[in-house]
Design a protein around this motif. Structure first.
Motif, PDB file in Angstrom:
ATOM      1  N   THR A 160       0.832  -1.193   0.000  1.00 43.77           N
ATOM      2  CA  THR A 160       0.000   0.000   0.000  1.00 43.77           C
ATOM      3  C   THR A 160       0.864   1.240   0.000  1.00 43.77           C
ATOM      4  O   THR A 160       1.810   1.365   0.774  1.00 43.77           O
ATOM      5  CB  THR A 160      -0.915   0.017   1.236  1.00 43.77           C
ATOM      6  OG1 THR A 160      -1.745  -1.136   1.202  1.00 43.77           O
ATOM      7  CG2 THR A 160      -1.780   1.264   1.245  1.00 43.77           C
ATOM      8  N   LEU A 209      -9.090  -0.852 -13.071  1.00 47.25           N
ATOM      9  CA  LEU A 209      -9.497  -0.980 -11.673  1.00 47.25           C
ATOM     10  C   LEU A 209      -8.303  -0.812 -10.740  1.00 47.25           C
ATOM     11  O   LEU A 209      -8.413  -0.151  -9.693  1.00 47.25           O
ATOM     12  CB  LEU A 209     -10.160  -2.336 -11.450  1.00 47.25           C
ATOM     13  CG  LEU A 209     -10.574  -2.670 -10.019  1.00 47.25           C
ATOM     14  CD1 LEU A 209     -11.539  -1.640  -9.455  1.00 47.25           C
ATOM     15  CD2 LEU A 209     -11.185  -4.072  -9.960  1.00 47.25           C
ATOM     16  N   ALA A 210      -7.163  -1.384 -11.108  1.00 48.25           N
ATOM     17  CA  ALA A 210      -5.965  -1.228 -10.279  1.00 48.25           C
ATOM     18  C   ALA A 210      -5.539   0.233 -10.193  1.00 48.25           C
ATOM     19  O   ALA A 210      -5.112   0.712  -9.131  1.00 48.25           O
ATOM     20  CB  ALA A 210      -4.830  -2.087 -10.843  1.00 48.25           C
ATOM     21  N   SER A 212      -7.968   2.084  -7.825  1.00 46.38           N
ATOM     22  CA  SER A 212      -7.683   1.769  -6.423  1.00 46.38           C
ATOM     23  C   SER A 212      -6.449   2.508  -5.930  1.00 46.38           C
ATOM     24  O   SER A 212      -6.446   3.067  -4.823  1.00 46.38           O
ATOM     25  CB  SER A 212      -7.490   0.256  -6.253  1.00 46.38           C
ATOM     26  OG  SER A 212      -8.651  -0.449  -6.620  1.00 46.38           O
ATOM     27  N   ARG A 213      -5.409   2.527  -6.746  1.00 49.68           N
ATOM     28  CA  ARG A 213      -4.164   3.188  -6.338  1.00 49.68           C
ATOM     29  C   ARG A 213      -4.359   4.706  -6.233  1.00 49.68           C
ATOM     30  O   ARG A 213      -3.840   5.351  -5.306  1.00 49.68           O
ATOM     31  CB  ARG A 213      -3.074   2.842  -7.340  1.00 49.68           C
ATOM     32  CG  ARG A 213      -1.693   3.371  -7.002  1.00 49.68           C
ATOM     33  CD  ARG A 213      -1.052   2.689  -5.805  1.00 49.68           C
ATOM     34  NE  ARG A 213       0.286   3.187  -5.630  1.00 49.68           N
ATOM     35  CZ  ARG A 213       1.382   2.629  -6.156  1.00 49.68           C
ATOM     36  NH1 ARG A 213       1.285   1.535  -6.910  1.00 49.68           N
ATOM     37  NH2 ARG A 213       2.560   3.156  -5.936  1.00 49.68           N
ATOM     38  N   LEU A 220      -7.109   6.306  -5.444  1.00 51.34           N
ATOM     39  CA  LEU A 220      -7.854   6.571  -4.216  1.00 51.34           C
ATOM     40  C   LEU A 220      -6.951   6.444  -2.998  1.00 51.34           C
ATOM     41  O   LEU A 220      -7.039   7.251  -2.059  1.00 51.34           O
ATOM     42  CB  LEU A 220      -9.047   5.617  -4.107  1.00 51.34           C
ATOM     43  CG  LEU A 220     -10.174   5.861  -5.122  1.00 51.34           C
ATOM     44  CD1 LEU A 220     -11.154   4.695  -5.119  1.00 51.34           C
ATOM     45  CD2 LEU A 220     -10.906   7.175  -4.827  1.00 51.34           C
ATOM     46  N   GLU A 221      -6.063   5.453  -2.989  1.00 57.62           N
ATOM     47  CA  GLU A 221      -5.112   5.300  -1.895  1.00 57.62           C
ATOM     48  C   GLU A 221      -4.227   6.529  -1.749  1.00 57.62           C
ATOM     49  O   GLU A 221      -3.827   6.886  -0.635  1.00 57.62           O
ATOM     50  CB  GLU A 221      -4.221   4.080  -2.134  1.00 57.62           C
ATOM     51  CG  GLU A 221      -4.897   2.734  -1.931  1.00 57.62           C
ATOM     52  CD  GLU A 221      -3.962   1.583  -2.237  1.00 57.62           C
ATOM     53  OE1 GLU A 221      -2.742   1.825  -2.401  1.00 57.62           O
ATOM     54  OE2 GLU A 221      -4.438   0.446  -2.312  1.00 57.62           O
ATOM     55  N   MET A 249     -18.844  -0.750  -7.123  1.00 59.33           N
ATOM     56  CA  MET A 249     -17.675   0.040  -6.732  1.00 59.33           C
ATOM     57  C   MET A 249     -18.084   1.304  -6.002  1.00 59.33           C
ATOM     58  O   MET A 249     -17.430   1.712  -5.031  1.00 59.33           O
ATOM     59  CB  MET A 249     -16.848   0.388  -7.974  1.00 59.33           C
ATOM     60  CG  MET A 249     -16.168  -0.814  -8.605  1.00 59.33           C
ATOM     61  SD  MET A 249     -15.441  -0.460 -10.231  1.00 59.33           S
ATOM     62  CE  MET A 249     -14.123   0.681  -9.776  1.00 59.33           C
ATOM     63  N   GLU A 290     -18.699   0.462  -2.498  1.00 58.30           N
ATOM     64  CA  GLU A 290     -17.480   0.054  -1.799  1.00 58.30           C
ATOM     65  C   GLU A 290     -16.531   1.216  -1.532  1.00 58.30           C
ATOM     66  O   GLU A 290     -15.850   1.241  -0.510  1.00 58.30           O
ATOM     67  CB  GLU A 290     -16.740  -0.999  -2.635  1.00 58.30           C
ATOM     68  CG  GLU A 290     -17.478  -2.313  -2.817  1.00 58.30           C
ATOM     69  CD  GLU A 290     -16.860  -3.167  -3.924  1.00 58.30           C
ATOM     70  OE1 GLU A 290     -15.823  -2.738  -4.494  1.00 58.30           O
ATOM     71  OE2 GLU A 290     -17.415  -4.234  -4.226  1.00 58.30           O
ATOM     72  N   LEU A 291     -16.464   2.186  -2.450  1.00 55.46           N
ATOM     73  CA  LEU A 291     -15.359   3.146  -2.452  1.00 55.46           C
ATOM     74  C   LEU A 291     -15.713   4.519  -1.894  1.00 55.46           C
ATOM     75  O   LEU A 291     -14.816   5.329  -1.665  1.00 55.46           O
ATOM     76  CB  LEU A 291     -14.805   3.280  -3.879  1.00 55.46           C
ATOM     77  CG  LEU A 291     -14.247   1.983  -4.467  1.00 55.46           C
ATOM     78  CD1 LEU A 291     -13.812   2.183  -5.910  1.00 55.46           C
ATOM     79  CD2 LEU A 291     -13.072   1.475  -3.638  1.00 55.46           C
ATOM     80  N   GLU A 320      -1.906  -4.538 -10.713  1.00 54.61           N
ATOM     81  CA  GLU A 320      -1.306  -3.549  -9.808  1.00 54.61           C
ATOM     82  C   GLU A 320       0.101  -3.157 -10.252  1.00 54.61           C
ATOM     83  O   GLU A 320       0.573  -2.052  -9.929  1.00 54.61           O
ATOM     84  CB  GLU A 320      -1.269  -4.112  -8.385  1.00 54.61           C
ATOM     85  CG  GLU A 320      -2.632  -4.295  -7.740  1.00 54.61           C
ATOM     86  CD  GLU A 320      -3.399  -5.506  -8.255  1.00 54.61           C
ATOM     87  OE1 GLU A 320      -4.627  -5.563  -8.016  1.00 54.61           O
ATOM     88  OE2 GLU A 320      -2.775  -6.400  -8.915  1.00 54.61           O
TER      89      GLU A 320
END
Length: 260
Positions: free
Chosen positions: A2, A24-25, A28-29, A31-32, A50, A53-54, A220
């Protein structure tokens, strides 16, 4: 691993093809790392999942990237909802394969329109807004096949080669607007689009004979390089094509003719 560097705090991003695989990867990254993200995809059901979830930093939009009207609406919705657009990742793509002498015209059109026209339309309207706000960064997903031919893949390889040159042309034209445009060129990546290749033992073995790392990448492993090119760490990088292929470009493509 992460990453909590928050490189994209207060940044707004669009990711086409954002409901699966590499897209999608990347979502996610981002948003992180603090971004607000709009994912564009045809899979409304997955986008709705999504969204649940997000949370509030995410917005899903059903979009056909080959429709200019859909792309215009995507950009305007992004700006209206989150207040701007700073980075964009043009990931959406798919292929209908066939040898040149057998390939149906509609299958050629499907592949080239989705993989090349979709990137052109996305860049066009993403950049128009970035121009208004003083700049931005665009990352296009091309392919190792931008450089290496593939049996029964003429439409896909031609489209992806086009994406690489479109990226370079965008970098040339958009530099004066402070918009950087780069591409990553993935090798074999495990995703829904490549499941038939990875899960077929004989086909997978043919690939592994050629990939020095002896494995497919995970989505990822594409997200990190893509985010680097969109970040301030790459502030003087534009018009670049970054191979992310496990050294596959050094060894050539397997002969896939026996599988057709």
């Amino acid at each position: 691993m992460t990453n909590t560097s928050n490189r994209f705090n207060n940044k707004v991003a669009i990711v086409t093809g954002g409901a699966s695989g590499i897209g999608l990867a990347i979502v996610s990254r981002l948003l992180e790392e603090g971004a607000k993200v709009v994912a564009a995809d045809l899979n409304q059901e997955r986008l709705d999942e999504m969204s649940k979830e997000l949370g509030d930093s995410f917005l899903g939009q059903k979009v056909n990237v080959t429709s200019e009207g859909d792309i215009e609406k995507l950009v305007s919705t992004t700006v209206d909802h989150f207040g701007g657009l700073h980075v964009a990742f043009n990931v959406a793509g798919a292929s209908k394969p066939g040898a040149i002498m057998d390939l149906a015209e509609e299958d050629w059109d499907f592949t080239v329109d989705l993989c090349l026209k979709g990137v052109f339309l996305s860049m066009k309207h993403e950049a128009r807004h970035m121009l208004k706000q003083g700049g931005g960064a665009i990352v296009n997903i091309a392919s190792l096949n931008s450089h290496v031919p593939m049996y029964a893949g003429s439409a896909y390889t031609s489209a992806k080669a086009g994406v690489e040159m479109l990226t370079r042309n965008g970098a040339l034209e958009m530099a004066r607007a402070n918009i950087r445009v780069n591409a990553i060129l993935p090798g074999l990546v495990e995703s829904p689009l490549t499941a038939s290749l990875v899960e077929n033992k004989e086909i997978n073995e043919a690939y592994m004979e050629r990939i020095p790392f002896r494995r497919a990448a995970q989505p990822e492993e594409m997200a990190g390089p893509a985010l680097f090119l969109a970040s301030e760490d790459a502030g003087y990088v534009s018009g670049a094509s970054l191979l992310v292929d496990g050294a596959w470009n050094t060894s050539g493509y397997p002969d896939m003719s026996r599988f057709f």
